[in-house]
Structures are given as C-alpha cells and as structure tokens.
Design a protein around this motif. Structure first.
Motif, PDB file in Angstrom:
ATOM      1  N   GLU A  11      34.388  45.694  53.783  1.00 14.57           N
ATOM      2  CA  GLU A  11      35.554  45.271  54.543  1.00 14.57           C
ATOM      3  C   GLU A  11      36.370  44.165  53.904  1.00 14.57           C
ATOM      4  O   GLU A  11      37.494  43.919  54.322  1.00 14.57           O
ATOM      5  N   VAL A  12      35.864  43.471  52.877  1.00 13.62           N
ATOM      6  CA  VAL A  12      36.573  42.287  52.421  1.00 13.62           C
ATOM      7  C   VAL A  12      36.946  42.368  50.950  1.00 13.62           C
ATOM      8  O   VAL A  12      38.102  42.527  50.606  1.00 13.62           O
ATOM      9  N   LEU A  13      35.993  42.293  50.077  1.00 14.47           N
ATOM     10  CA  LEU A  13      36.247  42.037  48.672  1.00 14.47           C
ATOM     11  C   LEU A  13      36.156  43.299  47.814  1.00 14.47           C
ATOM     12  O   LEU A  13      35.317  44.159  48.045  1.00 14.47           O
ATOM     13  N   LYS A  14      37.006  43.351  46.806  1.00 15.51           N
ATOM     14  CA  LYS A  14      36.891  44.348  45.753  1.00 15.51           C
ATOM     15  C   LYS A  14      36.659  43.588  44.451  1.00 15.51           C
ATOM     16  O   LYS A  14      37.467  42.749  44.067  1.00 15.51           O
ATOM     17  N   ALA A  27      39.518  40.787  44.293  1.00 19.43           N
ATOM     18  CA  ALA A  27      40.676  41.035  45.144  1.00 19.43           C
ATOM     19  C   ALA A  27      40.208  41.151  46.595  1.00 19.43           C
ATOM     20  O   ALA A  27      39.020  41.330  46.869  1.00 19.43           O
ATOM     21  N   GLY A  28      41.156  41.023  47.508  1.00 17.41           N
ATOM     22  CA  GLY A  28      40.822  41.169  48.920  1.00 17.41           C
ATOM     23  C   GLY A  28      40.566  39.866  49.634  1.00 17.41           C
ATOM     24  O   GLY A  28      40.043  39.859  50.751  1.00 17.41           O
ATOM     25  N   PHE A  54      37.867  35.582  38.631  1.00 14.77           N
ATOM     26  CA  PHE A  54      39.309  35.490  38.450  1.00 14.77           C
ATOM     27  C   PHE A  54      40.014  36.101  39.660  1.00 14.77           C
ATOM     28  O   PHE A  54      39.600  37.141  40.177  1.00 14.77           O
ATOM     29  N   PHE A  55      41.074  35.446  40.086  1.00 16.07           N
ATOM     30  CA  PHE A  55      41.872  35.892  41.220  1.00 16.07           C
ATOM     31  C   PHE A  55      43.325  36.007  40.751  1.00 16.07           C
ATOM     32  O   PHE A  55      43.833  35.137  40.043  1.00 16.07           O
ATOM     33  N   ARG A  56      43.986  37.071  41.157  1.00 19.68           N
ATOM     34  CA  ARG A  56      45.391  37.285  40.810  1.00 19.68           C
ATOM     35  C   ARG A  56      46.265  37.147  42.063  1.00 19.68           C
ATOM     36  O   ARG A  56      45.803  37.329  43.193  1.00 19.68           O
ATOM     37  N   ASP A  57      47.533  36.844  41.826  1.00 18.22           N
ATOM     38  CA  ASP A  57      48.559  36.782  42.892  1.00 18.22           C
ATOM     39  C   ASP A  57      48.145  35.828  44.004  1.00 18.22           C
ATOM     40  O   ASP A  57      48.300  36.118  45.186  1.00 18.22           O
ATOM     41  N   GLN A  58      47.629  34.682  43.605  1.00 17.40           N
ATOM     42  CA  GLN A  58      47.226  33.636  44.547  1.00 17.40           C
ATOM     43  C   GLN A  58      48.107  32.406  44.284  1.00 17.40           C
ATOM     44  O   GLN A  58      47.765  31.538  43.480  1.00 17.40           O
ATOM     45  N   TYR A  59      49.238  32.357  44.962  1.00 19.39           N
ATOM     46  CA  TYR A  59      50.209  31.285  44.706  1.00 19.39           C
ATOM     47  C   TYR A  59      49.880  30.092  45.592  1.00 19.39           C
ATOM     48  O   TYR A  59      50.586  29.776  46.547  1.00 19.39           O
ATOM     49  N   ILE A  60      48.791  29.432  45.225  1.00 16.40           N
ATOM     50  CA  ILE A  60      48.276  28.358  46.073  1.00 16.40           C
ATOM     51  C   ILE A  60      48.842  27.008  45.634  1.00 16.40           C
ATOM     52  O   ILE A  60      49.182  26.782  44.472  1.00 16.40           O
TER      53      ILE A  60
END
Length: 286
Positions: A11-14, A27-28, A54-60
């Motif tokens: 249900e959460v992470l890929k 991701a997720g 590594f995480f992508r598209d995380q504009y923190i």
C-alpha cells in the motif's frame, strides 16, 4: 531494470534496487508529510538493507528536511560547516567553493565517511541539492562491507585488529573547537546488521595507530585503490527535488567534482548515532 529488482511494500512504498548490495530508489512517500511509525520503520529497514536510499521529486524545504531526519534520531550540529540559517544550525551547507579553498584548482572528490573524527561518529545523513550544475556533480557511494568481504584473507588477517586515526584537528582549530584526536577500529561491526565493514576517511589523512607513516601510507593507498573499484559503487545523478539518505556506518561516499567553477551547493543534515554500541569483534585465536 530487471523486474526482480523492484520490490513493492503493501500500500505504500515502491522500492527499486539500483545495485546488488547498495542503493535503492524509493517512491510512494511524501517527505513533506510526517511519517507514521510504520512508514518510519519501513524506511529504516530499507536503509539497513540498501545502505543508501534515493528519493525523487521531493521539493522539500530546510525545515521539512530537518523534520524527516529527526524521525531517525537526534540531529548533530557540525562545528565547522557554514549554515544558511543560524536559527536552524543542524542544517549545514556543502559548498564547492570550500573544497576549492582546501584543495586548490585541482580539486577532486575524496572517499570519506562523515564525522569520523568524533568518538561516536554520526549514524547517517540526509542530503538535498540547493544549486546544481547543468551537468556533473554526481555523488558515488561505496559499500564498505562488500569492500572488506572481498579483500584477500591474508589482508583481512593483517588489518582486523588495527586502529585508524582521522585527523580533523586543523579544521577544528580554525573555529576554536577543542576536541581530542581519537582512533577507531579499522574494521567495525555494524551494530544492527552484524556486517563487518571498513571504517576509513581518506579526506582526513588516515594513519594506522602504532605504524610508521610509510607503513600507514602503503596500507591506506591499497585500501583507497580497493574502494575505487566500480563493482562496489552506486552512482546518483542529482536533479532538482532529489534527496539522499544514507547509513554512515556501512558506506563511504565520493562527491564528483567535474563541473568546473560552478558554485554547486548542497544542504546536509547529520543524524547522531544512538546508544547502540558497536559490537566488540572477537580477538583472533593465538
């Protein structure tokens, strides 16, 4: 990418493994949001397995980066690094310009592990980009347990009981930070996975306790050559919105300086080690 390298968690992470023993993209998850205890534990278990996530598209933001890191322990304020916000001193800048000042025009990366000069080095780190060159500026991580496992048995026998010294005192003296020079086992056992791994920082003039400078240099040059083997690496290409989270106890990393005089800036948060002691490695028989 082979399908067997993609792991789905309910249900959460890929999770997509990048190399056989090190590195995975996750991701997720939205790093802007608080983590549930279940999600936090999933990420910690993934970190132990893959050593760097590594995480992508995380504009923190800086505050969100700090909040994410706090899920995994108390934060460590580094005494020598530049801060962008003095009210948030646990977040500090990694500046290409500082590397140029240290190493001159022939600047290049150095294989290192963070805060190896501390009696209790930091557990891990969370890094995000602030200003990236159009090309270049990757970071490479090495699996320090895999490097150790693949050493010849004769080399392992020679180094298993050695202690290494990392001298950060010149940098500490510049900011009037009084801290003794300490030594660590060159081969440390990870407190949670039980893996034996090399613990050495090639950016801090490593020397072997009790050895002559010539003997130390011979061994550290040999180990540096081993760490430079691509079979032990995962290489990450940064882009806006990327975040890396790594286990400082099982990896070394190398910032690639191949972008000329571009003012590359990264922001890092260090997580202090917890109270789990590193296991004492059994003495060799005889």
């Amino acid at each position: 990418m082979a399908i067997e390298n993609i792991v789905s968690l309910p249900e959460v992470l890929k999770v997509t493994a990048l190399e056989p023993t090190i590195g995975a993209e996750v991701a997720g998850v939205d790093l802007k949001k608080p983590l549930s205890p279940v999600l936090r534990d999933q990420l910690k278990n993934l970190l132990l397995k893959y050593k760097v996530l590594f995480f992508r598209d995380q504009y923190i933001s800086r505050e969100e980066q700090l909040a994410f890191a706090r899920n995994f322990g108390a934060l460590y304020e580094h005494p020598t690094t530049e801060k962008n916000d003095k009210n948030l001193p646990e977040a500090h800048l990694i500046l290409a310009e500082q590397a140029r000042q240290l190493y001159g025009d022939n600047v290049k990366g150095r294989w290192h592990t963070d805060t190896s000069w501390l009696l209790k080095p930091t557990y891990g780190a969370v890094l995000r980009p602030v200003s990236l060159p159009e090309l270049g500026g990757d970071t490479v991580w090495a699996d320090s347990a895999l490097v150790y496992r693949n050493l010849p048995e004769a080399v392992k026998a020679r180094i298993d009981d050695l202690y290494v010294v990392h001298n950060f005192k010149p940098s500490l003296d510049k900011v009037d930070y009084n801290y003794p020079i300490v030594s660590h086992p060159l081969v440390r056992t990870h407190p949670e996975t039980g893996e034996d791994a090399l613990f050495i920082n090639f950016s801090m003039f490593p020397s072997i306790l009790g050895w002559t400078p010539e003997e130390s240099r011979e061994l550290t040059d040999y180990l540096l050559k081993e760490f430079s083997n691509p079979e032990y690496h995962v290489r990450f290409k940064w882009r806006e919105g990327s975040v890396a989270f790594w286990d400082n106890r099982s990896t070394l990393h190398y910032p690639v300086h191949n972008y000329g005089d571009f003012p590359r800036v990264m922001e890092r948060v260090l997580i202090a080690d917890d109270d789990i002691p590193h296991r004492v490695r059994p003495a060799k028989a005889g």
